[in-house]
Design a protein around this motif. Structure first.
Motif, PDB file in Angstrom:
ATOM      1  N   THR A  65       5.042  -3.568  -0.759  1.00 44.86           N
ATOM      2  CA  THR A  65       4.532  -3.434   0.469  1.00 44.86           C
ATOM      3  C   THR A  65       4.461  -4.804   1.285  1.00 44.86           C
ATOM      4  OG1 THR A  65       3.543  -1.476  -0.069  1.00 44.86           O
ATOM      5  CG2 THR A  65       2.792  -2.640   2.022  1.00 44.86           C
ATOM      6  N   ILE A  66       5.179  -4.933   2.425  1.00 46.45           N
ATOM      7  CA  ILE A  66       5.247  -6.083   3.107  1.00 46.45           C
ATOM      8  C   ILE A  66       3.700  -6.215   4.030  1.00 46.45           C
ATOM      9  CG2 ILE A  66       6.057  -7.687   4.785  1.00 46.45           C
ATOM     10  CD1 ILE A  66       8.834  -6.672   3.884  1.00 46.45           C
ATOM     11  N   SER A  67       2.776  -7.119   3.909  1.00 46.76           N
ATOM     12  CA  SER A  67       1.424  -7.039   4.639  1.00 46.76           C
ATOM     13  C   SER A  67       1.135  -8.429   4.584  1.00 46.76           C
ATOM     14  CB  SER A  67       0.512  -5.980   3.822  1.00 46.76           C
ATOM     15  OG  SER A  67       0.371  -6.551   2.547  1.00 46.76           O
ATOM     16  N   ASP A  68      -0.181  -8.829   5.002  1.00 45.34           N
ATOM     17  CA  ASP A  68      -0.715  -9.794   5.198  1.00 45.34           C
ATOM     18  C   ASP A  68      -2.069  -9.977   4.438  1.00 45.34           C
ATOM     19  OD1 ASP A  68      -2.241  -8.152   6.645  1.00 45.34           O
ATOM     20  OD2 ASP A  68      -2.017  -9.418   8.501  1.00 45.34           O
ATOM     21  N   ALA A  69      -2.641 -11.095   4.260  1.00 48.99           N
ATOM     22  CA  ALA A  69      -3.665 -11.516   3.427  1.00 48.99           C
ATOM     23  C   ALA A  69      -4.196 -12.660   3.818  1.00 48.99           C
ATOM     24  CB  ALA A  69      -3.578 -11.173   2.228  1.00 48.99           C
ATOM     25  N   LEU A  70      -5.530 -12.918   3.741  1.00 47.31           N
ATOM     26  CA  LEU A  70      -5.889 -14.497   3.785  1.00 47.31           C
ATOM     27  C   LEU A  70      -5.994 -14.772   2.299  1.00 47.31           C
ATOM     28  CD1 LEU A  70      -8.942 -14.042   6.245  1.00 47.31           C
ATOM     29  CD2 LEU A  70      -6.991 -15.125   6.537  1.00 47.31           C
ATOM     30  N   VAL A  71      -5.560 -15.980   1.890  1.00 42.58           N
ATOM     31  CA  VAL A  71      -5.227 -16.515   0.463  1.00 42.58           C
ATOM     32  C   VAL A  71      -6.144 -17.611   0.238  1.00 42.58           C
ATOM     33  CG1 VAL A  71      -3.836 -17.449  -1.080  1.00 42.58           C
ATOM     34  CG2 VAL A  71      -3.111 -15.621   0.362  1.00 42.58           C
ATOM     35  N   THR A 107      19.689   0.447 -13.428  1.00 40.18           N
ATOM     36  CA  THR A 107      19.769   0.591 -12.074  1.00 40.18           C
ATOM     37  C   THR A 107      18.298   0.262 -11.599  1.00 40.18           C
ATOM     38  OG1 THR A 107      21.823   2.175 -12.099  1.00 40.18           O
ATOM     39  CG2 THR A 107      20.300   2.336 -10.036  1.00 40.18           C
ATOM     40  N   ILE A 108      18.121  -0.451 -10.393  1.00 37.93           N
ATOM     41  CA  ILE A 108      16.836  -0.747  -9.795  1.00 37.93           C
ATOM     42  C   ILE A 108      16.786  -0.039  -8.514  1.00 37.93           C
ATOM     43  CG2 ILE A 108      15.441  -2.390  -8.763  1.00 37.93           C
ATOM     44  CD1 ILE A 108      16.912  -4.511 -10.793  1.00 37.93           C
ATOM     45  N   ASP A 109      15.868   0.772  -8.524  1.00 34.21           N
ATOM     46  CA  ASP A 109      15.416   1.789  -7.378  1.00 34.21           C
ATOM     47  C   ASP A 109      14.401   1.161  -6.522  1.00 34.21           C
ATOM     48  OD1 ASP A 109      15.131   3.806  -5.577  1.00 34.21           O
ATOM     49  OD2 ASP A 109      14.935   5.336  -6.958  1.00 34.21           O
ATOM     50  N   LEU A 110      14.715   0.355  -5.649  1.00 30.65           N
ATOM     51  CA  LEU A 110      13.607  -0.462  -4.849  1.00 30.65           C
ATOM     52  C   LEU A 110      13.139   0.242  -3.558  1.00 30.65           C
ATOM     53  CD1 LEU A 110      11.855  -3.113  -4.594  1.00 30.65           C
ATOM     54  CD2 LEU A 110      13.863  -3.980  -3.443  1.00 30.65           C
ATOM     55  N   SER A 111      12.094   0.332  -3.272  1.00 27.46           N
ATOM     56  CA  SER A 111      11.448   1.046  -2.197  1.00 27.46           C
ATOM     57  C   SER A 111      10.670  -0.089  -1.462  1.00 27.46           C
ATOM     58  CB  SER A 111      10.616   2.228  -2.082  1.00 27.46           C
ATOM     59  OG  SER A 111       9.845   2.461  -1.043  1.00 27.46           O
ATOM     60  N   VAL A 112      10.785  -0.561  -0.019  1.00 29.85           N
ATOM     61  CA  VAL A 112      10.056  -1.482   0.716  1.00 29.85           C
ATOM     62  C   VAL A 112       9.461  -1.072   1.820  1.00 29.85           C
ATOM     63  CG1 VAL A 112      10.229  -4.116   1.420  1.00 29.85           C
ATOM     64  CG2 VAL A 112      11.866  -3.528  -0.432  1.00 29.85           C
ATOM     65  N   LEU A 113       8.096  -1.120   2.108  1.00 31.68           N
ATOM     66  CA  LEU A 113       7.572  -0.791   3.266  1.00 31.68           C
ATOM     67  C   LEU A 113       7.003  -1.825   3.916  1.00 31.68           C
ATOM     68  CD1 LEU A 113       6.011   1.623   4.911  1.00 31.68           C
ATOM     69  CD2 LEU A 113       4.111   1.047   3.478  1.00 31.68           C
ATOM     70  N   ASN A 114       7.436  -1.861   5.302  1.00 26.29           N
ATOM     71  CA  ASN A 114       6.951  -2.888   6.266  1.00 26.29           C
ATOM     72  C   ASN A 114       5.765  -2.635   6.717  1.00 26.29           C
ATOM     73  OD1 ASN A 114       6.848  -5.211   7.922  1.00 26.29           O
ATOM     74  ND2 ASN A 114       8.493  -4.680   9.038  1.00 26.29           N
ATOM     75  N   SER A 115       4.689  -3.075   6.499  1.00 22.89           N
ATOM     76  CA  SER A 115       3.503  -2.847   7.361  1.00 22.89           C
ATOM     77  C   SER A 115       2.937  -3.880   8.374  1.00 22.89           C
ATOM     78  CB  SER A 115       2.334  -2.498   6.306  1.00 22.89           C
ATOM     79  OG  SER A 115       1.821  -3.661   5.887  1.00 22.89           O
ATOM     80  N   LEU A 116       3.818  -4.631   8.700  1.00 22.92           N
ATOM     81  CA  LEU A 116       3.622  -6.011   9.617  1.00 22.92           C
ATOM     82  C   LEU A 116       4.124  -5.319  10.974  1.00 22.92           C
ATOM     83  CD1 LEU A 116       4.165  -9.042   7.398  1.00 22.92           C
ATOM     84  CD2 LEU A 116       1.853  -7.985   8.172  1.00 22.92           C
ATOM     85  N   ASP A 117       3.949  -6.403  11.796  1.00 19.99           N
ATOM     86  CA  ASP A 117       4.264  -5.893  13.330  1.00 19.99           C
ATOM     87  C   ASP A 117       5.760  -6.237  13.897  1.00 19.99           C
ATOM     88  OD1 ASP A 117       1.639  -4.778  13.632  1.00 19.99           O
ATOM     89  OD2 ASP A 117       0.793  -6.595  14.311  1.00 19.99           O
ATOM     90  N   GLU A 118       6.389  -6.890  12.998  1.00 20.55           N
ATOM     91  CA  GLU A 118       7.587  -7.681  13.331  1.00 20.55           C
ATOM     92  C   GLU A 118       8.849  -7.182  12.103  1.00 20.55           C
ATOM     93  OE1 GLU A 118       5.508  -9.622  11.044  1.00 20.55           O
ATOM     94  OE2 GLU A 118       5.181 -10.111  13.141  1.00 20.55           O
ATOM     95  N   PRO A 119      10.098  -7.137  12.311  1.00 24.06           N
ATOM     96  CA  PRO A 119      10.804  -6.829  11.573  1.00 24.06           C
ATOM     97  C   PRO A 119      10.955  -7.768  10.208  1.00 24.06           C
ATOM     98  CG  PRO A 119      12.082  -6.547  13.530  1.00 24.06           C
ATOM     99  CD  PRO A 119      10.630  -7.394  13.613  1.00 24.06           C
ATOM    100  N   PRO A 128       8.794  -2.315  11.840  1.00 24.37           N
ATOM    101  CA  PRO A 128       7.509  -2.243  11.617  1.00 24.37           C
ATOM    102  C   PRO A 128       7.165  -0.784  11.308  1.00 24.37           C
ATOM    103  CG  PRO A 128       7.628  -3.796  13.654  1.00 24.37           C
ATOM    104  CD  PRO A 128       9.108  -3.175  13.229  1.00 24.37           C
ATOM    105  N   GLY A 129       6.366  -0.561  10.283  1.00 22.75           N
ATOM    106  CA  GLY A 129       5.964   0.831   9.845  1.00 22.75           C
ATOM    107  C   GLY A 129       7.165   1.295   9.021  1.00 22.75           C
ATOM    108  N   GLU A 130       8.186   0.960   8.900  1.00 23.05           N
ATOM    109  CA  GLU A 130       9.499   1.952   8.030  1.00 23.05           C
ATOM    110  C   GLU A 130       9.601   1.499   6.916  1.00 23.05           C
ATOM    111  OE1 GLU A 130      11.227   4.123   9.676  1.00 23.05           O
ATOM    112  OE2 GLU A 130       9.561   4.039  11.547  1.00 23.05           O
ATOM    113  N   ARG A 131      10.293   2.222   6.091  1.00 26.75           N
ATOM    114  CA  ARG A 131      10.402   1.996   4.685  1.00 26.75           C
ATOM    115  C   ARG A 131      12.050   1.771   4.285  1.00 26.75           C
ATOM    116  NH1 ARG A 131       6.905   2.836   0.346  1.00 26.75           N
ATOM    117  NH2 ARG A 131       5.678   3.985   1.564  1.00 26.75           N
TER     118      ARG A 131
END
Length: 376
Positions: free
Chosen positions: A38-44, A77-89, A106-109
């Motif tokens: 999941t692509i998201s944001d965080a304070l590190v 075989t790698i079966d990868l799912s990536v969700l973009n939860s940010l506001d830009e591609p 944004p919002g797509e997988r």
């Protein structure tokens, strides 16, 4: 909010039973290995406790910096799912392989089905707006192991095959063979918080300007710095004499590093996907942005320890190993530092050494299997 104590790499078990079992590089038949990111944001939290806004590839456990390690065996075989939860591609790619998704809205997988590349160490990242998205934190490591054999590579050149075959079978490499469990990843990254502040504020950032005006303030090793990086068991090689460790080094930052190790020289077994045919024996090596380098730390008796070369370390260093501190704790194991020979990466924006890119490796016992006093 992600503090330094919570950062680092997913362990084998954190990746799930299937991936953990295949970390051993067994001769089992190829499998379909699922991963979800999941692509998201965080304070590190940085080493000086400053929170920095970052983008991350996360797992079911939440945001991670760097992203979780993706383990596979050749032929999988790698079966990868990536969700973009940010506001830009955003996107996902394995650097240098041609494996990539299209931009994910944004919002797509996106789902990506691909065969694992040849055994080795790989960087995965968001290739869009290079180098901005990568430097903002969208990066991680993929490790592909061979189906079997004594080395991390399929059909290595004769000199490299001889090196791995000699461990545990010859007088010059006494001890044990290398096994995949004795591996570590050193993921190098740099942070210039000016650009992170602009992104957090919703301001536009020109990737070309970032590429030409990047002044690192923080230098990360597996998402950590200084004390934290040097006391993370997933970062520091730990073992007895004669237990060689493979160290997979990647650099997703914007600065070159010259990693230098004390106590042993290391064998440089691969660089940027090319397996070494004439294996250099070194104590430092330049690792530039997006470089990948594999080191083999042989766990030989350190040459600076006095006494006969065949003598047990607990005999040569009996008093030192038996010494207890004011809290009654033994002062073993024997530890040697690894640090960068490029000075800014040590000081973390002018802080006290060692506040930046530094860790260590530890010797916990002798060749005969005997552990030092405080080791079990």
């Amino acid at each position: 909010f992600l503090g330094l104590g919570l950062m680092g790499f997913a362990s084998a078990m954190a990746l799930g039973t299937t991936q953990a079992s295949r970390l051993l590089g067994s001769n089992a038949s190829a499998a379909v290995v699922p991963f979800e990111l999941t692509i998201s944001d965080a304070l590190v939290e940085m080493v000086d406790l400053t929170p920095v806004y970052m983008w991350t590839f996360g797992s079911a456990d939440g945001p991670r910096l760097p992203g979780p390690v993706l383990y596979a065996t050749e032929g999988d075989t790698i079966d990868l799912s990536v969700l973009n939860s940010l506001d830009e591609p955003h996107a996902f790619a394995v650097q240098g392989t041609g494996i990539t998704t299209a931009p994910i809205a944004p919002g797509e997988r996106a789902r990506l089905l691909f065969t694992a590349p040849p055994p080795g160490t790989y960087i995965y990242l968001d290739p869009l707006n290079a180098p901005l998205n990568r430097l903002m934190g969208l990066h991680g490591v993929m490790v592909v192991l061979p189906a079997g054999g004594p080395s991390p590579y399929t059909d290595p050149p004769p000199a490299l095959m001889s090196l791995f075959s000699d461990f545990g079978t010859t007088a010059h490499f006494p001890g044990e063979p290398w096994i995949p469990e004795r591996s570590r990843i050193w993921h190098l990254h740099t942070v210039d918080p000016r650009w992170h502040e602009r992104i957090e504020a919703g301001l536009s950032v020109d990737p070309l300007q970032v590429a030409t005006d990047f002044v690192p303030r923080y230098f990360l090793l597996n998402g950590q710095s200084g004390y934290f990086a040097s006391h993370d068991p997933q970062t520091t090689p730990i073992g007895r004499l004669g237990q060689p460790h493979l160290i997979r080094i990647v650099n997703t930052g914007a600065a070159a590093h010259s990693l230098h190790i004390h106590g042993n020289h290391v064998f440089m077994t691969a660089e940027n996907g090319v397996v070494s045919s004439n294996v250099p024996f070194i104590d430092s090596w330049r690792v530039g942005p997006l470089d990948r380098v594999d080191w083999l730390l042989p766990y030989l008796r350190p040459p600076d320890i006095p006494g006969p070369i065949g003598a047990a370390l607990r005999s040569a260093l009996g008093e030192e190993l038996a010494h207890r501190d004011k809290n009654g704790l033994f002062q073993s194991p024997i530890e040697y530092p690894m640090h960068c020979h490029i000075e800014p990466s040590q000081t973390a924006a002018g802080g006290n050494y060692p506040g930046g890119l530094v860790t260590h490796w530890a010797i916990t016992g002798d060749l005969d299997g005997t552990h030092f006093p405080n080791q079990r």
